[in-house]
Design a protein around this motif. Structure first.
Motif, PDB file in Angstrom:
ATOM      1  N   ALA A 190       7.877  58.544   0.243  1.00 14.15           N
ATOM      2  CA  ALA A 190       7.391  57.402  -0.528  1.00 14.15           C
ATOM      3  C   ALA A 190       6.519  56.534   0.371  1.00 14.15           C
ATOM      4  CB  ALA A 190       8.565  56.580  -1.067  1.00 14.15           C
ATOM      5  N   GLU A 191       5.324  56.200  -0.107  1.00 16.00           N
ATOM      6  CA  GLU A 191       4.434  55.283   0.622  1.00 16.00           C
ATOM      7  C   GLU A 191       5.001  53.868   0.532  1.00 16.00           C
ATOM      8  OE1 GLU A 191       1.702  55.839   2.341  1.00 16.00           O
ATOM      9  OE2 GLU A 191       1.503  57.997   1.961  1.00 16.00           O
ATOM     10  N   LEU A 192       5.148  53.217   1.676  1.00 17.95           N
ATOM     11  CA  LEU A 192       5.802  51.905   1.697  1.00 17.95           C
ATOM     12  C   LEU A 192       4.937  50.810   1.068  1.00 17.95           C
ATOM     13  CD1 LEU A 192       7.551  51.846   5.194  1.00 17.95           C
ATOM     14  CD2 LEU A 192       8.579  52.112   2.943  1.00 17.95           C
ATOM     15  N   GLU A 193       3.655  50.788   1.366  1.00 13.38           N
ATOM     16  CA  GLU A 193       2.810  49.682   0.898  1.00 13.38           C
ATOM     17  C   GLU A 193       2.753  49.596  -0.624  1.00 13.38           C
ATOM     18  OE1 GLU A 193      -1.592  47.701   1.722  1.00 13.38           O
ATOM     19  OE2 GLU A 193      -0.933  49.472   2.822  1.00 13.38           O
ATOM     20  N   PRO A 194       2.438  50.680  -1.357  1.00 10.46           N
ATOM     21  CA  PRO A 194       2.435  50.562  -2.823  1.00 10.46           C
ATOM     22  C   PRO A 194       3.824  50.283  -3.395  1.00 10.46           C
ATOM     23  CG  PRO A 194       2.040  52.838  -2.138  1.00 10.46           C
ATOM     24  CD  PRO A 194       1.951  52.006  -0.912  1.00 10.46           C
ATOM     25  N   LEU A 195       4.865  50.768  -2.720  1.00  4.46           N
ATOM     26  CA  LEU A 195       6.224  50.518  -3.192  1.00  4.46           C
ATOM     27  C   LEU A 195       6.552  49.034  -3.126  1.00  4.46           C
ATOM     28  CD1 LEU A 195       8.774  52.068  -4.151  1.00  4.46           C
ATOM     29  CD2 LEU A 195       9.529  52.075  -1.781  1.00  4.46           C
ATOM     30  N   VAL A 196       6.233  48.416  -1.987  1.00  4.77           N
ATOM     31  CA  VAL A 196       6.501  46.977  -1.810  1.00  4.77           C
ATOM     32  C   VAL A 196       5.620  46.151  -2.740  1.00  4.77           C
ATOM     33  CG1 VAL A 196       6.329  45.061  -0.188  1.00  4.77           C
ATOM     34  CG2 VAL A 196       7.328  47.236   0.546  1.00  4.77           C
ATOM     35  N   LYS A 197       4.360  46.514  -2.838  1.00  2.00           N
ATOM     36  CA  LYS A 197       3.449  45.735  -3.687  1.00  2.00           C
ATOM     37  C   LYS A 197       3.852  45.831  -5.161  1.00  2.00           C
ATOM     38  CE  LYS A 197      -0.642  45.663  -0.732  1.00  2.00           C
ATOM     39  NZ  LYS A 197      -2.058  46.066  -0.565  1.00  2.00           N
ATOM     40  N   GLY A 198       4.386  46.981  -5.571  1.00  4.77           N
ATOM     41  CA  GLY A 198       4.850  47.105  -6.951  1.00  4.77           C
ATOM     42  C   GLY A 198       6.002  46.148  -7.236  1.00  4.77           C
ATOM     43  N   ALA A 199       6.936  46.021  -6.286  1.00  2.51           N
ATOM     44  CA  ALA A 199       8.053  45.086  -6.459  1.00  2.51           C
ATOM     45  C   ALA A 199       7.556  43.647  -6.467  1.00  2.51           C
ATOM     46  CB  ALA A 199       9.076  45.296  -5.338  1.00  2.51           C
ATOM     47  N   VAL A 200       6.611  43.332  -5.588  1.00  3.67           N
ATOM     48  CA  VAL A 200       6.062  41.970  -5.524  1.00  3.67           C
ATOM     49  C   VAL A 200       5.331  41.630  -6.821  1.00  3.67           C
ATOM     50  CG1 VAL A 200       4.326  40.535  -4.401  1.00  3.67           C
ATOM     51  CG2 VAL A 200       5.919  41.890  -3.014  1.00  3.67           C
ATOM     52  N   ARG A 201       4.560  42.589  -7.335  1.00  2.00           N
ATOM     53  CA  ARG A 201       3.805  42.351  -8.568  1.00  2.00           C
ATOM     54  C   ARG A 201       4.733  42.002  -9.728  1.00  2.00           C
ATOM     55  NH1 ARG A 201       1.625  47.022  -8.685  1.00  2.00           N
ATOM     56  NH2 ARG A 201       0.121  46.512  -7.052  1.00  2.00           N
ATOM     57  N   LYS A 202       5.899  42.600  -9.722  1.00  2.00           N
ATOM     58  CA  LYS A 202       6.860  42.348 -10.787  1.00  2.00           C
ATOM     59  C   LYS A 202       7.329  40.896 -10.786  1.00  2.00           C
ATOM     60  CE  LYS A 202      10.778  44.765 -12.888  1.00  2.00           C
ATOM     61  NZ  LYS A 202      11.714  45.893 -12.715  1.00  2.00           N
ATOM     62  N   TYR A 203       7.378  40.286  -9.593  1.00  2.00           N
ATOM     63  CA  TYR A 203       7.860  38.904  -9.468  1.00  2.00           C
ATOM     64  C   TYR A 203       6.719  37.911  -9.264  1.00  2.00           C
ATOM     65  CZ  TYR A 203      12.674  40.523  -9.217  1.00  2.00           C
ATOM     66  OH  TYR A 203      13.893  41.073  -9.527  1.00  2.00           O
ATOM     67  N   ALA A 204       5.496  38.333  -9.522  1.00  4.41           N
ATOM     68  CA  ALA A 204       4.335  37.472  -9.265  1.00  4.41           C
ATOM     69  C   ALA A 204       4.428  36.137 -10.007  1.00  4.41           C
ATOM     70  CB  ALA A 204       3.052  38.205  -9.651  1.00  4.41           C
ATOM     71  N   LYS A 205       4.873  36.168 -11.274  1.00  7.97           N
ATOM     72  CA  LYS A 205       4.952  34.928 -12.060  1.00  7.97           C
ATOM     73  C   LYS A 205       5.903  33.921 -11.437  1.00  7.97           C
ATOM     74  CE  LYS A 205       3.752  36.992 -16.524  1.00  7.97           C
ATOM     75  NZ  LYS A 205       4.229  37.291 -17.910  1.00  7.97           N
ATOM     76  N   LEU A 206       7.016  34.418 -10.884  1.00 16.01           N
ATOM     77  CA  LEU A 206       7.977  33.504 -10.263  1.00 16.01           C
ATOM     78  C   LEU A 206       7.418  32.934  -8.965  1.00 16.01           C
ATOM     79  CD1 LEU A 206      11.425  35.267 -10.834  1.00 16.01           C
ATOM     80  CD2 LEU A 206      10.358  33.442 -12.139  1.00 16.01           C
ATOM     81  N   PHE A 207       6.667  33.731  -8.201  1.00 16.00           N
ATOM     82  CA  PHE A 207       6.021  33.206  -7.004  1.00 16.00           C
ATOM     83  C   PHE A 207       5.070  32.074  -7.362  1.00 16.00           C
ATOM     84  CE2 PHE A 207       7.326  37.158  -4.845  1.00 16.00           C
ATOM     85  CZ  PHE A 207       7.615  36.680  -3.589  1.00 16.00           C
ATOM     86  N   ILE A 208       4.298  32.294  -8.420  1.00 12.95           N
ATOM     87  CA  ILE A 208       3.312  31.283  -8.838  1.00 12.95           C
ATOM     88  C   ILE A 208       4.020  30.044  -9.379  1.00 12.95           C
ATOM     89  CG2 ILE A 208       1.451  30.809 -10.473  1.00 12.95           C
ATOM     90  CD1 ILE A 208       0.751  33.831 -10.281  1.00 12.95           C
ATOM     91  N   LEU A 209       5.039  30.252 -10.220  1.00 11.91           N
ATOM     92  CA  LEU A 209       5.723  29.130 -10.852  1.00 11.91           C
ATOM     93  C   LEU A 209       6.407  28.236  -9.825  1.00 11.91           C
ATOM     94  CD1 LEU A 209       6.405  27.953 -13.663  1.00 11.91           C
ATOM     95  CD2 LEU A 209       8.529  29.257 -13.585  1.00 11.91           C
ATOM     96  N   LYS A 210       7.035  28.842  -8.787  1.00  8.39           N
ATOM     97  CA  LYS A 210       7.734  28.057  -7.769  1.00  8.39           C
ATOM     98  C   LYS A 210       6.827  27.679  -6.594  1.00  8.39           C
ATOM     99  CE  LYS A 210      12.002  28.563  -6.777  1.00  8.39           C
ATOM    100  NZ  LYS A 210      13.306  29.024  -6.279  1.00  8.39           N
ATOM    101  N   LYS A 211       5.551  28.092  -6.659  1.00  3.92           N
ATOM    102  CA  LYS A 211       4.580  27.802  -5.590  1.00  3.92           C
ATOM    103  C   LYS A 211       5.101  28.260  -4.227  1.00  3.92           C
ATOM    104  CE  LYS A 211       2.405  23.862  -7.903  1.00  3.92           C
ATOM    105  NZ  LYS A 211       3.089  24.051  -9.205  1.00  3.92           N
ATOM    106  N   ILE A 212       5.599  29.492  -4.200  1.00  2.00           N
ATOM    107  CA  ILE A 212       6.114  30.070  -2.968  1.00  2.00           C
ATOM    108  C   ILE A 212       5.062  31.020  -2.398  1.00  2.00           C
ATOM    109  CG2 ILE A 212       7.853  31.649  -2.011  1.00  2.00           C
ATOM    110  CD1 ILE A 212       9.865  30.454  -3.926  1.00  2.00           C
ATOM    111  N   ASP A 213       4.739  30.834  -1.138  1.00  2.00           N
ATOM    112  CA  ASP A 213       3.736  31.684  -0.486  1.00  2.00           C
ATOM    113  C   ASP A 213       4.326  33.059  -0.178  1.00  2.00           C
ATOM    114  OD1 ASP A 213       1.873  29.661  -0.505  1.00  2.00           O
ATOM    115  OD2 ASP A 213       2.459  28.893   1.458  1.00  2.00           O
ATOM    116  N   LEU A 214       3.496  34.076  -0.322  1.00  5.24           N
ATOM    117  CA  LEU A 214       3.885  35.449   0.020  1.00  5.24           C
ATOM    118  C   LEU A 214       3.019  35.942   1.167  1.00  5.24           C
ATOM    119  CD1 LEU A 214       5.375  38.152  -0.561  1.00  5.24           C
ATOM    120  CD2 LEU A 214       3.495  38.696  -2.127  1.00  5.24           C
TER     121      LEU A 214
END
Length: 339
Positions: A190-214
């Motif tokens: 499994a390629e790590l970068e697309p795997l991690v980015k897929g998980a991050v993309r799923k929570y993108a709205k919560l990052f934006i809503l709470k103004k948390i930097d990634l």
């Protein structure tokens, strides 16, 4: 325990077991000698008869001890190779042992009946919650569609809460599936970068809503794992990081420098108390943070530890109150030698 120590302990137990027989033998020998002496029998004849009785008694006790030792060795072998059936037990050598084996048979039958009943109950519960989790997805999807079409002032907040509900439903499904992971594993590269980015993309709205930097560090390379289950663990760890990191905080994901392939998910949240850290991966344990904020289910980290252990990945946390938490997943592949 060494063999010599086992033999010494066996000899002590056998001596205690035959203490009554030895006392009876001594009493009979004394009575025989006294009666013979009073009858005028010559002492050499009495001594010779007593010696013969003693030799016969020692021969019988020695044979009995040998049989008992063989029986103990057989029982020890069975205990080291559990599970074992009642039929494998050595045959009883007396009424007491026969009664004990009969008791064991009845207890084994009772335990088998209880296990069968519990297994049927677990299957029914699993079927019910699996059906419930799939059915609840329909109204969740409908509410998401309504939020997208109707909009409204509070639509982003409502969408975020609805997303959390959807994740809790997914947690239920994964918890049920984890009871029998062996039938749902597909290990590969499994390629790590697309795997991690897929998980991050799923929570993108919560990052934006709470103004948390990634912050995404270097994620080059691959891991020998089950992509679906590893993604589930990453999502759980991201969910925890977002849950306990205040607005304006930061979450970083990177591979730690060094020879080992260690994936680190670090946040700037409230951290974990030192007394809670050894127990946070126990099922149902919520710790101080969970009791204080009433947000923890006590299931997420337990599932991550269980899943990652089944995948062969070491998993641990580093944390301190007020200094955030770092979740570490060791994805290094073990080197196997050929004998």
């Amino acid at each position: 325990m060494t063999k010599r120590e086992k033999l010494a302990e066996f000899a002590r137990q056998e001596a205690r077991r035959h203490l009554g027989a030895a006392a009876l033998l001594a009493l009979c020998s004394g009575t025989y000698t006294l009666v013979g002496w009073l009858a005028g029998a010559p002492l050499p004849a009495l001594a010779y008869g007593g010696l013969l009785c003693l030799c016969a008694a020692l021969a019988v006790l020695g044979w009995d001890a040998r049989c008992a030792w063989q029986r103990c060795c057989e029982l020890e072998r069975l205990a080291a190779n559990l599970p074992a059936s009642i039929a494998e037990l050595p045959p009883p050598t007396g009424a007491e042992q026969a009664a004990q084996q009969e008791l064991l048979r009845r207890l084994a039958a009772q335990n088998a009946a209880l296990e069968s009943e519990n297994a049927a109950g677990r299957r029914q519960m699993t079927d019910y919650y699996t059906l419930w989790a799939h059915q609840i997805k329909t109204p969740i999807a409908a509410m998401q569609l309504l939020l997208q079409t109707d909009g409204g002032e509070n639509a982003p907040e409502l969408a975020a809460e609805l997303f959390k509900i959807e994740q809790y439903v997914e947690l239920v499904l994964q918890y049920l599936r984890s009871q029998d992971m062996a039938g749902d594993l597909a290990v590969g590269r499994a390629e790590l970068e697309p795997l991690v980015k897929g998980a991050v993309r799923k929570y993108a709205k919560l990052f934006i809503l709470k103004k948390i930097d990634l912050v995404l560090g270097p994620l080059d390379g691959t891991a020998l794992t089950d992509e679906k289950w590893l993604a589930f663990c990453l999502e759980q760890l991201l969910s925890n990081a977002l849950k306990y990191t205040p607005g304006g905080g930061k979450v970083s994901i990177e591979l730690a420098p060094g020879p080992r392939k260690i994936l680190v998910i670090r946040d700037t949240g409230c951290g974990i108390a030192a007394e809670d850290l050894p127990r946070v991966m126990e099922r149902g344990f919520t710790g101080y943070n969970g009791r204080e904020n009433k947000k923890s289910t006590g299931i997420g980290l337990y599932l991550c530890k269980k899943v990652l252990a089944n995948l062969g990945h070491r998993f641990w946390l580093e944390s301190a109150p007020g200094k955030g938490t770092a979740a570490m997943i060791d994805l290094t592949e073990a080197r196997l030698g050929v004998e």
